[in-house]
Write a protein that holds these residues in place. Structure first.
Motif, PDB file in Angstrom:
ATOM      1  N   SER A 184      -9.806  10.445 -10.833  1.00 47.93           N
ATOM      2  CA  SER A 184      -9.401   9.545  -9.863  1.00 47.93           C
ATOM      3  C   SER A 184      -8.603  10.230  -9.707  1.00 47.93           C
ATOM      4  O   SER A 184      -7.279  10.759 -10.761  1.00 47.93           O
ATOM      5  N   GLY A 185      -7.190   9.045  -9.051  1.00 44.96           N
ATOM      6  CA  GLY A 185      -6.021   9.835  -8.553  1.00 44.96           C
ATOM      7  C   GLY A 185      -5.535   9.864  -7.018  1.00 44.96           C
ATOM      8  O   GLY A 185      -3.852  10.270  -7.182  1.00 44.96           O
ATOM      9  N   HIS A 186      -7.129  10.781  -6.715  1.00 46.63           N
ATOM     10  CA  HIS A 186      -6.761  11.548  -5.386  1.00 46.63           C
ATOM     11  C   HIS A 186      -7.751  10.863  -4.196  1.00 46.63           C
ATOM     12  O   HIS A 186      -7.467  12.199  -3.545  1.00 46.63           O
ATOM     13  N   GLY A 187      -7.483   9.821  -4.768  1.00 42.61           N
ATOM     14  CA  GLY A 187      -8.808   9.491  -3.345  1.00 42.61           C
ATOM     15  C   GLY A 187      -9.990   9.252  -3.930  1.00 42.61           C
ATOM     16  O   GLY A 187     -10.068  10.111  -4.417  1.00 42.61           O
ATOM     17  N   ARG A 188     -10.801   8.015  -2.841  1.00 43.62           N
ATOM     18  CA  ARG A 188     -12.121   8.105  -2.941  1.00 43.62           C
ATOM     19  C   ARG A 188     -13.400   9.098  -2.439  1.00 43.62           C
ATOM     20  O   ARG A 188     -13.651   9.298  -3.505  1.00 43.62           O
ATOM     21  N   SER A 189     -12.775   9.753  -1.587  1.00 40.77           N
ATOM     22  CA  SER A 189     -13.201  11.089  -1.896  1.00 40.77           C
ATOM     23  C   SER A 189     -13.737  11.631  -2.682  1.00 40.77           C
ATOM     24  O   SER A 189     -14.636  12.249  -3.094  1.00 40.77           O
ATOM     25  N   PHE A 190     -12.011  11.980  -3.225  1.00 48.07           N
ATOM     26  CA  PHE A 190     -12.259  13.136  -4.462  1.00 48.07           C
ATOM     27  C   PHE A 190     -12.837  12.235  -5.539  1.00 48.07           C
ATOM     28  O   PHE A 190     -13.982  13.198  -6.385  1.00 48.07           O
ATOM     29  N   ARG A 203       3.780 -16.498  -9.570  1.00 50.24           N
ATOM     30  CA  ARG A 203       4.688 -16.203  -8.502  1.00 50.24           C
ATOM     31  C   ARG A 203       5.581 -14.883  -8.498  1.00 50.24           C
ATOM     32  O   ARG A 203       5.992 -14.386  -7.789  1.00 50.24           O
ATOM     33  N   THR A 204       5.664 -14.455  -9.373  1.00 52.45           N
ATOM     34  CA  THR A 204       6.113 -13.150  -9.206  1.00 52.45           C
ATOM     35  C   THR A 204       4.938 -11.776  -9.990  1.00 52.45           C
ATOM     36  O   THR A 204       3.901 -12.136 -10.996  1.00 52.45           O
ATOM     37  N   ALA A 205       5.112 -10.698  -9.676  1.00 54.37           N
ATOM     38  CA  ALA A 205       4.195  -9.318  -9.696  1.00 54.37           C
ATOM     39  C   ALA A 205       4.477  -7.976 -10.181  1.00 54.37           C
ATOM     40  O   ALA A 205       6.194  -8.174  -9.224  1.00 54.37           O
ATOM     41  N   ALA A 206       3.722  -7.480 -10.955  1.00 53.61           N
ATOM     42  CA  ALA A 206       4.154  -6.177 -10.817  1.00 53.61           C
ATOM     43  C   ALA A 206       3.156  -4.941 -10.146  1.00 53.61           C
ATOM     44  O   ALA A 206       2.010  -5.765 -10.771  1.00 53.61           O
ATOM     45  N   LEU A 207       3.721  -3.958  -9.740  1.00 56.67           N
ATOM     46  CA  LEU A 207       3.029  -3.393  -8.764  1.00 56.67           C
ATOM     47  C   LEU A 207       3.436  -1.901  -9.907  1.00 56.67           C
ATOM     48  O   LEU A 207       4.253  -1.662  -9.439  1.00 56.67           O
ATOM     49  N   SER A 208       2.047  -1.225 -10.224  1.00 51.15           N
ATOM     50  CA  SER A 208       2.680   0.347 -10.554  1.00 51.15           C
ATOM     51  C   SER A 208       1.473   0.973  -9.760  1.00 51.15           C
ATOM     52  O   SER A 208       0.455   1.586 -10.285  1.00 51.15           O
ATOM     53  N   TRP A 209       2.141   2.186  -9.360  1.00 55.28           N
ATOM     54  CA  TRP A 209       1.914   2.988  -8.874  1.00 55.28           C
ATOM     55  C   TRP A 209       2.179   4.522  -9.085  1.00 55.28           C
ATOM     56  O   TRP A 209       2.077   4.908  -9.880  1.00 55.28           O
ATOM     57  N   ASN A 210       0.349   4.747  -8.744  1.00 54.44           N
ATOM     58  CA  ASN A 210      -0.011   6.450  -9.124  1.00 54.44           C
ATOM     59  C   ASN A 210       1.137   7.629  -8.033  1.00 54.44           C
ATOM     60  O   ASN A 210       0.225   7.162  -6.981  1.00 54.44           O
ATOM     61  N   ALA A 211       1.287   8.031  -8.157  1.00 57.17           N
ATOM     62  CA  ALA A 211       2.522   8.947  -7.660  1.00 57.17           C
ATOM     63  C   ALA A 211       2.055  10.464  -8.057  1.00 57.17           C
ATOM     64  O   ALA A 211       2.837  10.927  -9.677  1.00 57.17           O
ATOM     65  N   ARG A 212       0.929  10.434  -7.653  1.00 57.55           N
ATOM     66  CA  ARG A 212       0.940  12.565  -8.362  1.00 57.55           C
ATOM     67  C   ARG A 212       0.769  12.776  -9.668  1.00 57.55           C
ATOM     68  O   ARG A 212       1.241  13.749 -10.371  1.00 57.55           O
ATOM     69  N   GLY A 213       0.310  11.471 -10.205  1.00 58.85           N
ATOM     70  CA  GLY A 213       0.246  11.367 -11.619  1.00 58.85           C
ATOM     71  C   GLY A 213       1.035  10.476 -12.862  1.00 58.85           C
ATOM     72  O   GLY A 213       0.627  10.527 -13.835  1.00 58.85           O
ATOM     73  N   ALA A 214       2.366  10.157 -11.743  1.00 58.90           N
ATOM     74  CA  ALA A 214       3.107   9.909 -12.219  1.00 58.90           C
ATOM     75  C   ALA A 214       3.344   8.295 -11.812  1.00 58.90           C
ATOM     76  O   ALA A 214       2.518   8.373 -11.274  1.00 58.90           O
ATOM     77  N   GLU A 234       1.095  -1.073  -0.179  1.00 55.85           N
ATOM     78  CA  GLU A 234       0.304  -0.009   0.005  1.00 55.85           C
ATOM     79  C   GLU A 234       0.824   1.468   0.378  1.00 55.85           C
ATOM     80  O   GLU A 234       2.239   1.115  -0.014  1.00 55.85           O
ATOM     81  N   ARG A 235       0.329   2.365  -0.724  1.00 57.72           N
ATOM     82  CA  ARG A 235       0.677   3.687  -0.569  1.00 57.72           C
ATOM     83  C   ARG A 235      -0.028   4.691   0.349  1.00 57.72           C
ATOM     84  O   ARG A 235      -1.394   4.816   0.201  1.00 57.72           O
ATOM     85  N   PRO A 236       0.503   5.369   1.026  1.00 57.98           N
ATOM     86  CA  PRO A 236      -0.327   6.417   2.180  1.00 57.98           C
ATOM     87  C   PRO A 236      -1.428   7.325   1.449  1.00 57.98           C
ATOM     88  O   PRO A 236      -2.450   7.854   1.619  1.00 57.98           O
ATOM     89  N   ASP A 237      -0.494   7.661  -0.055  1.00 54.20           N
ATOM     90  CA  ASP A 237      -0.904   9.052  -0.703  1.00 54.20           C
ATOM     91  C   ASP A 237      -0.761   8.792  -2.254  1.00 54.20           C
ATOM     92  O   ASP A 237      -1.217   9.186  -3.500  1.00 54.20           O
ATOM     93  N   GLY A 238      -1.265   7.245  -2.405  1.00 56.56           N
ATOM     94  CA  GLY A 238      -1.266   6.547  -4.142  1.00 56.56           C
ATOM     95  C   GLY A 238      -1.730   5.537  -3.947  1.00 56.56           C
ATOM     96  O   GLY A 238      -2.008   4.515  -3.733  1.00 56.56           O
ATOM     97  N   ASP A 239      -2.580   5.257  -5.593  1.00 64.75           N
ATOM     98  CA  ASP A 239      -3.069   3.980  -5.747  1.00 64.75           C
ATOM     99  C   ASP A 239      -1.971   3.289  -6.388  1.00 64.75           C
ATOM    100  O   ASP A 239      -0.943   3.675  -6.944  1.00 64.75           O
ATOM    101  N   LEU A 240      -2.755   1.820  -6.285  1.00 62.30           N
ATOM    102  CA  LEU A 240      -1.675   0.743  -7.187  1.00 62.30           C
ATOM    103  C   LEU A 240      -2.771   1.240  -8.346  1.00 62.30           C
ATOM    104  O   LEU A 240      -4.011   0.192  -8.388  1.00 62.30           O
ATOM    105  N   ASP A 241      -2.371   0.965 -10.189  1.00 62.08           N
ATOM    106  CA  ASP A 241      -2.823   1.548 -10.704  1.00 62.08           C
ATOM    107  C   ASP A 241      -2.664  -0.029 -10.871  1.00 62.08           C
ATOM    108  O   ASP A 241      -4.257   0.068 -11.921  1.00 62.08           O
TER     109      ASP A 241
END
Length: 728
Positions: free
Chosen positions: A543-549, A377-388, A361-368
């Protein structure tokens, strides 16, 4: 307009009638095909909902071979490559490429060598999936460039091309996952209306009347990190069920040796995608539900019993995978959270879940994006960090609970955004990348850290013609009038002094759950090259700014989203700086709706507007759009009957008398998501009031413009219009 490829369809003959749906047959002499293969072992699964009529089982249709090298009519100076899918050993990849002027299916070696064209037909390709056994490549095309799609398959050498589902021009088929042995691929089919009428009858809809309301924004997420959505109306009594809007999922044997197997069917469905099938064929993972309320559903194939349901995030439809032993479900979910994370959902022998654990998990970004290797057995995780994007690799997924936080290895990226990633083996990835100064391309990641651009992807220096480098945007932050933090990317036209006011276009993305991200946008490049600045914000609902947004625009919150557009425009004046007397608003899809609405709700703010595939009246939109899209949209915008007054007030046509400025509308002739009549009626009304108004209709296009010549026409027409009205 009919597709050229469809004119050449020939129906394959059958020597014996096919077995009834729900049964399985195999040819005993089929080479390399076992009668008890995992993809068939479960027999005939039951339905998800027993009260609906399933779409008729598809019959494969043979097509002429259209593979091999050819001289493209249009050869782009710089092309894009995206949506890679690797063969079982990771040495080759199938992908989508527009080097011939339209997105087509290509394949080529990952580590070098030339790519080969597998389907030269003019129908745009949208999704690609290489079978786990390496024998077939499944893909989705849009005949005529419209929104009705079909699923095809072809062998890696270009032979054996055939339609698996969606050959009927009135039907639509969507691609699902492969069985793990490659024996069958899942597809979802739309069921036609029982009375032949495409428009949904909203009076017959049972269940919850609306999903509007919700908590207003207070500056911080409520307890538990989520927004509670309140049903403001009493659900009506259940009524008769109709088949329009129904979706059915089948397993289809690409070799045609087994009859289709019905996996699931749902009436009045918004979405239904088969995301994974357990290795033993006992469980199936479905993604269903309307926008903002997606669900992951685990069902047993033996008796169709639902064993587990978990809310999941919007965005990428490939939400998760089963572990090899079927005892863990890896899931991308924002259940009870502000941002999507990776969950390990524990499953027992019957497919029920005794618990779940957040493992990344990330405190301020989505798992995109979440991608797993064929062996799970192997995974790739791409996170949304303020759009990047930030990409991580998980070398070894645990095979049994309990699950703790997963150790990850960061993967450095040469460009800002990952649009898709495929895991081809231990510590090897194929990410599709895009950035503010490059065309989309596919890269190879070896040993978890070394990145190499594939030979068939465009070089960065080929992104634009010489002498006009792309503009790198700057992130601007602002505060809406009600205190909600907003942000967006500002593109400053080159050659102007830093403090000199500039004409500026406020560009609004679609969705509304999409997000403005720093990727190369040829439209922005065209506009800045004309001396126009561009500010591309994320208004509430993005999207990208949390569910509340995301939920902040539900119900009457959409009025605040319209105010966000005005607040963003005002912010560009001191921050851009933009010239307050030379502002324009532009957007596509939901952004096109915001453009229409902003022009009539803020008539003195903008000098002109360009609306692309936008809605102008919710009543006519719901009457004309696809039934399954209407089902999903009702949960986002409002119920066409029970929220009629709200939707009327939100519709731009209601305030058309307030329009004061010229408007350009652009639409694809085959758009069935937002029918062209939405643009036509707004332009007609503007002309009736004596205002300059124009409609550009693009031939052989749907909701997305996919052909190079049409895209250029659209960009130049829009830029000419904006330049004329903002600089003279």
């Amino acid at each position: 307009m009919a597709s050229d490829a469809r004119d050449h369809v020939t129906t394959g003959e059958r020597s014996t009638p096919p077995p009834p749906v729900g049964t399985v047959s195999t040819a005993p002499d089929a080479p390399g095909r076992a009668a008890d293969a995992p993809g068939r072992a479960a027999g005939a699964p039951g339905r998800v909902a027993g009260d609906g009529r399933a779409a008729p089982a598809p019959v494969p249709v043979a097509l002429p071979v259209t593979s091999g090298p050819r001289d493209a009519v249009t050869r782009l100076h710089a092309h894009g490559c995206w949506y890679p899918s690797a063969d079982p050993d990771g040495t080759e990849a199938a992908f989508i490429c527009d080097r011939g002027g339209v997105p087509q299916l290509w394949a080529g070696p990952v580590d070098g060598g030339e790519a080969r064209l597998l389907d030269s037909s003019p129908d745009p390709v949208k999704e690609v999936s290489w079978s786990p056994d390496g024998r077939w490549i499944a893909y989705t095309t849009a005949p005529g460039g419209g929104e009705h799609t079909r699923v095809l398959c072809v062998r890696p050498d270009g032979s054996g091309r055939r339609v698996l589902a969606g050959a009927d021009p009135d039907s639509t088929a969507h691609l699902g996952c492969w069985a793990h042995d490659g024996s069958a691929v899942a597809v979802t089919l739309t069921a036609p209306a029982a009375d032949g009428t495409p428009a949904p009858n909203w009076e017959d809809r049972g269940g919850r009347a609306t999903l509007l309301g919700g908590t207003p924004y207070t500056g911080s997420p409520p307890a538990g990190g989520t927004v509670t959505v309140v049903d403001e109306l009493t659900p009506p009594a259940p009524s008769s069920v109709r088949s329009d809007g129904g979706l059915s999922a089948y397993l289809i044997d690409p070799d045609g040796l087994a009859s289709p197997v019905l996996l699931a069917t749902e009436t009045h469905a918004a979405t239904l995608r088969v995301c994974d099938i357990s290795h033993d064929g006992a469980l199936v993972l479905l993604r269903r539900g309307p926008r903002g309320r997606r669900e992951a559903v685990v069902r047993r194939t033996a008796d169709a019993a639902t064993t587990c349901t978990v809310p999941v995030a919007d965005g990428d439809p490939w939400i998760g995978r089963f572990s090899p032993d079927g005892r863990t479900l890896w899931l991308r979910s924002d259940d009870d959270r502000e941002y999507a994370a990776l969950l390990a959902v524990t499953l027992d022998a019957d497919g029920r879940s005794p618990g779940r654990t957040v493992v990344a998990e990330r405190p301020d970004g989505d798992l995109d994006l979440l991608a797993l290797s064929h062996d799970g057995r192997t995974a790739a995780l791409s996170w949304n960090a303020r759009g990047a994007s930030e990409l991580e690799l998980v070398d070894t997924l645990p095979t049994r609970p309990p699950h703790g936080p997963l150790p990850t290895t960061p993967v450095p990226l040469p460009h800002e955004v990952v649009t898709r990633v495929t895991v081809t083996g231990p510590r090897r990835l194929l990410p599709a990348l895009s950035g503010s100064q490059r065309r989309p391309g596919v890269w190879s990641v070896t040993e978890g850290v070394t990145l190499l651009r594939t030979r068939w992807s465009s070089r960065d220096e080929d992104a634009v013609p010489p002498g006009r480098p792309p503009v790198r945007p700057v992130l601007l932050r602002l505060t809406a009038r009600d205190g909600l933090p907003l942000s967006g990317w500002y593109y400053r036209a080159p050659g102007r002094a830093p403090g000199e006011p500039a004409p500026c276009v406020i560009h609004l993305h679609g969705g509304p759950e999409e997000q403005e991200r720093p990727v190369f946008n040829p439209l922005y490049h065209e506009l800045t090259g004309r001396g126009l600045d561009v500010f591309a914000p994320d208004v509430r609902g993005s999207s990208g700014h949390g569910r509340s947004f995301v939920d902040a625009d539900l119900g009457t919150g959409r009025f605040a989203a319209l105010d966000d557009v005005a607040d963003c425009a005002a912010h560009t004046v001191p921050a851009g700086p933009a010239d307050p007397t030379r502002l324009a608003v532009m957007g596509r899809s939901y952004g096109g709706y915001l453009t229409f609405a902003s022009l009539v709700r803020h008539p003195d703010l903008f000098r002109t507007g360009v609306a692309v595939c936008g809605m102008s009246d919710f009543a006519t939109f719901f009457a004309g759009t696809e039934p399954w899209l209407a089902e999903s949209a009702a949960h986002k915008y409002g119920h066409p009957d029970h929220d009629r007054d709200l939707l009327r007030e939100l519709s731009p046509m209601t305030r058309i008398d307030a329009l004061r400025v010229p408007v350009l509308a652009v639409h694809g002739e085959h758009d069935t998501n937002v029918p062209p009549a939405e643009s036509e009626q707004f332009v007609r009304a503007a002309r009736d009031r004596g205002l300059p108004a124009r409609l550009l209709t693009l031939r052989d296009e749907g909701h997305d413009f996919l052909r190079a010549d049409n895209r250029r026409l659209y960009r130049r027409t829009a830029a000419d219009w904006l330049q004329r009205h903002l600089t003279t």
